[in-house]
Design a protein around this motif. Sequence first.
Motif, mmCIF file in Angstrom:
data_model
loop_
_atom_site.group_PDB
_atom_site.id
_atom_site.type_symbol
_atom_site.label_atom_id
_atom_site.label_comp_id
_atom_site.label_asym_id
_atom_site.label_seq_id
_atom_site.Cartn_x
_atom_site.Cartn_y
_atom_site.Cartn_z
ATOM 1 N N ALA A 212 0.779 -1.315 -0.033
ATOM 2 C CA ALA A 212 -0.223 -0.025 -0.133
ATOM 3 C C ALA A 212 1.046 1.371 0.019
ATOM 4 C CB ALA A 212 -0.914 0.053 0.899
ATOM 5 N N LEU A 213 1.629 1.290 0.612
ATOM 6 C CA LEU A 213 3.164 2.622 0.617
ATOM 7 C C LEU A 213 3.401 2.465 -0.154
ATOM 8 C CD1 LEU A 213 4.535 4.500 2.418
ATOM 9 C CD2 LEU A 213 5.162 3.371 3.169
ATOM 10 N N VAL A 214 4.012 1.802 -1.058
ATOM 11 C CA VAL A 214 4.465 1.563 -2.099
ATOM 12 C C VAL A 214 3.382 2.249 -3.482
ATOM 13 C CG1 VAL A 214 5.594 0.529 -4.351
ATOM 14 C CG2 VAL A 214 6.250 -0.514 -2.062
ATOM 15 N N GLY A 215 2.497 1.947 -3.527
ATOM 16 C CA GLY A 215 1.053 2.714 -3.907
ATOM 17 C C GLY A 215 0.881 3.654 -4.092
ATOM 18 N N ILE A 216 1.164 4.133 -3.059
ATOM 19 C CA ILE A 216 0.479 4.723 -2.456
ATOM 20 C C ILE A 216 1.942 6.482 -2.946
ATOM 21 C CG2 ILE A 216 0.008 7.256 -0.629
ATOM 22 C CD1 ILE A 216 -1.398 4.904 0.936
ATOM 23 N N PHE A 217 3.022 5.834 -2.851
ATOM 24 C CA PHE A 217 4.340 6.676 -3.789
ATOM 25 C C PHE A 217 4.211 6.776 -4.790
ATOM 26 C CE2 PHE A 217 8.722 6.780 -4.278
ATOM 27 C CZ PHE A 217 9.073 7.569 -3.602
ATOM 28 N N PHE A 218 4.033 5.982 -5.290
ATOM 29 C CA PHE A 218 4.205 6.486 -7.003
ATOM 30 C C PHE A 218 2.390 6.785 -7.114
ATOM 31 C CE2 PHE A 218 6.505 2.292 -7.606
ATOM 32 C CZ PHE A 218 7.641 3.171 -8.690
ATOM 33 N N SER A 219 1.759 7.293 -6.724
ATOM 34 C CA SER A 219 -0.057 7.737 -6.458
ATOM 35 C C SER A 219 0.599 9.567 -5.910
ATOM 36 C CB SER A 219 -0.900 7.428 -6.141
ATOM 37 O OG SER A 219 -2.146 8.169 -6.573
ATOM 38 N N ALA A 220 1.209 9.367 -5.483
ATOM 39 C CA ALA A 220 1.415 10.811 -4.940
ATOM 40 C C ALA A 220 2.354 11.285 -5.934
ATOM 41 C CB ALA A 220 2.408 11.408 -3.530
ATOM 42 N N MET A 221 2.850 10.430 -6.907
ATOM 43 C CA MET A 221 4.173 11.335 -7.964
ATOM 44 C C MET A 221 3.420 11.312 -9.282
ATOM 45 S SD MET A 221 7.643 7.964 -7.800
ATOM 46 C CE MET A 221 8.077 8.756 -9.402
ATOM 47 N N VAL A 222 2.124 11.934 -9.357
ATOM 48 C CA VAL A 222 2.127 12.811 -10.398
ATOM 49 C C VAL A 222 2.231 13.872 -10.456
ATOM 50 C CG1 VAL A 222 -0.365 13.109 -9.473
ATOM 51 C CG2 VAL A 222 -0.625 13.263 -11.367
ATOM 52 N N GLY A 223 2.195 14.548 -9.014
ATOM 53 C CA GLY A 223 2.637 16.160 -9.019
ATOM 54 C C GLY A 223 4.410 16.232 -9.332
ATOM 55 N N SER A 224 4.987 15.226 -8.680
ATOM 56 C CA SER A 224 6.226 15.220 -9.040
ATOM 57 C C SER A 224 6.758 15.278 -10.909
ATOM 58 C CB SER A 224 7.105 14.696 -8.517
ATOM 59 O OG SER A 224 7.149 13.293 -8.335
ATOM 60 N N LEU A 225 6.301 13.857 -11.676
ATOM 61 C CA LEU A 225 6.117 13.387 -12.907
ATOM 62 C C LEU A 225 5.402 14.827 -14.095
ATOM 63 C CD1 LEU A 225 5.219 9.695 -12.615
ATOM 64 C CD2 LEU A 225 7.675 11.003 -12.814
ATOM 65 N N PHE A 226 4.173 15.452 -13.724
ATOM 66 C CA PHE A 226 3.996 16.586 -13.964
ATOM 67 C C PHE A 226 4.880 17.768 -14.415
ATOM 68 C CE2 PHE A 226 1.460 20.394 -14.294
ATOM 69 C CZ PHE A 226 0.530 20.992 -15.720
ATOM 70 N N SER A 227 5.534 18.089 -12.920
ATOM 71 C CA SER A 227 6.741 19.253 -12.662
ATOM 72 C C SER A 227 7.165 19.227 -13.594
ATOM 73 C CB SER A 227 6.573 19.221 -11.413
ATOM 74 O OG SER A 227 5.780 19.635 -10.565
ATOM 75 N N CYS A 425 2.081 3.887 -13.349
ATOM 76 C CA CYS A 425 0.925 3.692 -14.342
ATOM 77 C C CYS A 425 -0.208 3.312 -13.396
ATOM 78 C CB CYS A 425 0.724 3.430 -15.236
ATOM 79 S SG CYS A 425 1.650 4.502 -17.015
ATOM 80 N N ILE A 426 0.540 1.695 -12.426
ATOM 81 C CA ILE A 426 -0.354 0.885 -11.836
ATOM 82 C C ILE A 426 -1.275 1.966 -10.949
ATOM 83 C CG2 ILE A 426 -0.895 -1.471 -10.938
ATOM 84 C CD1 ILE A 426 1.583 -2.564 -12.889
ATOM 85 N N SER A 427 -0.073 2.042 -10.095
ATOM 86 C CA SER A 427 -0.727 2.503 -9.275
ATOM 87 C C SER A 427 -1.697 4.058 -9.576
ATOM 88 C CB SER A 427 0.083 2.980 -8.531
ATOM 89 O OG SER A 427 1.171 2.140 -7.939
ATOM 90 N N ALA A 428 -1.497 4.203 -10.825
ATOM 91 C CA ALA A 428 -2.415 5.884 -11.052
ATOM 92 C C ALA A 428 -3.843 4.855 -11.284
ATOM 93 C CB ALA A 428 -1.592 6.297 -11.606
ATOM 94 N N LEU A 429 -3.527 3.867 -12.045
ATOM 95 C CA LEU A 429 -4.865 2.965 -12.824
ATOM 96 C C LEU A 429 -6.101 2.876 -11.114
ATOM 97 C CD1 LEU A 429 -4.047 0.980 -15.822
ATOM 98 C CD2 LEU A 429 -6.024 2.322 -15.455
ATOM 99 N N TYR A 430 -5.274 2.366 -9.930
ATOM 100 C CA TYR A 430 -5.410 2.216 -8.926
ATOM 101 C C TYR A 430 -6.372 2.977 -8.627
ATOM 102 C CZ TYR A 430 -6.681 -0.808 -4.546
ATOM 103 O OH TYR A 430 -6.961 -1.088 -3.134
ATOM 104 N N TYR A 431 -5.561 4.325 -7.618
ATOM 105 C CA TYR A 431 -5.573 5.368 -6.848
ATOM 106 C C TYR A 431 -6.605 6.066 -7.562
ATOM 107 C CZ TYR A 431 -3.148 2.538 -3.010
ATOM 108 O OH TYR A 431 -2.106 2.040 -2.011
ATOM 109 N N ASN A 432 -6.766 6.568 -8.336
ATOM 110 C CA ASN A 432 -7.077 7.541 -9.625
ATOM 111 C C ASN A 432 -7.605 6.878 -10.815
ATOM 112 O OD1 ASN A 432 -6.197 9.730 -7.713
ATOM 113 N ND2 ASN A 432 -3.631 9.323 -8.308
ATOM 114 N N TYR A 433 -8.001 6.019 -10.952
ATOM 115 C CA TYR A 433 -9.308 5.456 -11.482
ATOM 116 C C TYR A 433 -10.136 5.544 -12.422
ATOM 117 C CZ TYR A 433 -13.196 4.338 -8.240
ATOM 118 O OH TYR A 433 -13.703 4.376 -6.997
ATOM 119 N N GLN A 434 -10.765 6.851 -11.909
ATOM 120 C CA GLN A 434 -12.068 7.947 -12.265
ATOM 121 C C GLN A 434 -11.135 8.854 -12.944
ATOM 122 O OE1 GLN A 434 -11.004 7.358 -9.169
ATOM 123 N NE2 GLN A 434 -11.067 9.819 -7.831
ATOM 124 N N TYR A 435 -9.827 9.269 -13.303
ATOM 125 C CA TYR A 435 -9.037 10.476 -13.893
ATOM 126 C C TYR A 435 -7.973 9.461 -15.087
ATOM 127 C CZ TYR A 435 -10.606 13.738 -11.310
ATOM 128 O OH TYR A 435 -11.340 14.873 -9.567
#
Length: 466
Positions: A212-227, A425-435
């Motif tokens: 779960a921690l790894v999933g949240i970590f990757f999901s949170a990286m949407v901001g740093s990857l966008f930047s 990408c896997i984390s994004a699909l799981y934690y932010n699937y609506q987007y």
Amino acid sequence: MSEKPQKSLTLLDSVMLIMGSMIGSGIFIVAADMTRDLQSPGLLILAWIVTGFMTFAGALSYGELAGMMPQAGGQYVYLKEAFNPLVAFMYGWTFFAVIQTGTIAAVAVAFAKFTGVFLPMISAENYIIDSAFLKISTQQVLAIFCIVLLTFSNFRSIKTGALIQNLFTFAKIGSLVAIILLGIYIAFTKSEVTQSIWDFNRADGQSLPMLALVGIFFSAMVGSLFSSDAWNNITFTAGEVKNPQRNVPLALAIGTASVSLIYIFINITYVSSLSLTEIQNAPADRVATVLMEKIVGEKGVFFIAAMVMVSTFGCINGLILAGGRVYYAMAIDKLFFKQAARLNRNGVPANALVFQGIWACALTLSGSYNSLLDYVMFATVLFYILTILGVFILRAKQPNALRPYKAWGYPVLPALYILLASGFCISALYYNYQYTLIGLGIVLVGIPIYYLIKTGFNHKQAEKIA
């Protein structure tokens, strides 16, 4: 009309285009949302280090492709060569539908948001049209005006656009370095923050399973990857770079490494000078504003607002300048509006810029800054994975092709990028699937559109023959 793009961009221009396109609004904003997810200063810094590594590794891999195929269109051309025209079109379609235009829209909204510090009438809550079916705020109007202005300014030669880019990029690099130095000063002299930048314990006290921690970590990286995104923009303009086989790979390495280091140090400054609570609860997520307010008082708010306006304005210019070259390459292949294949007298694909500008303006009305990030990043990283996979494919398909530069660290670094990006990408699909499902849907819609275009084109060719 000019017959082909003119080679006028130097190595300095190329580095400034990369850095200027990367540094927009994200570095001033996204740390707040990231810390709300990560709940740890150490994990925040680690996220930026991982992002920096991914960006640099990706750039080194792209350098090989850019040296092999130094022409306008960049990533679109690489995917066509490594895979097939359908995969390339799916990228080009997604690039137009959400990746480039969505990024332009998000950064333009950020420009307008910080303009509101000086002009309170510019606000997301101040509507000029407020009906049941349509709501348009003054913030959105300013964002649209900015996109239109910079689209038309890029009708002139690419050298003119590069000059604007260089001026704004030098200004924002200097400002970011100043923030780092001021932050170091406050951290060592006046800061009451006692947290360690390497504290990996969650502030909310939760003890999460490793998965779960790894999933949240990757999901949170949407901001740093966008930047950190848009570093590949120089590949779109490769046909207009002097000695592209040398300068494009070199610019990719210099530009991405420089920005990644700046970003890591900026975030170290944040967590050294501000408490985690201050970062998480920054008004409108403006973490840099809270930092400067602590350093120089209320004047710091205006300093940061002005700086972000300069930064985002230059970023939008770089994104607009580079993006049109992809649609130009697609139009040459008869996979985009045929008018986009025309160059104006300055050798610029002006019509392609207009198509891009119209859709980017429409996207400014589509949602908030954060939702635009989620739409954009999943699709962006997905195609980064495919493109870097293309390095492996082309090594096998074309072993004797001319490669002025070979990806440093091959095959380890490209493979590590693919592994880390797949985790995101896997984390994004799981934690932010609506987007992210919407982003994936946009990619897949490209398949029927491609066949519709090809069917229509083949039908016209048959009619001509008959």
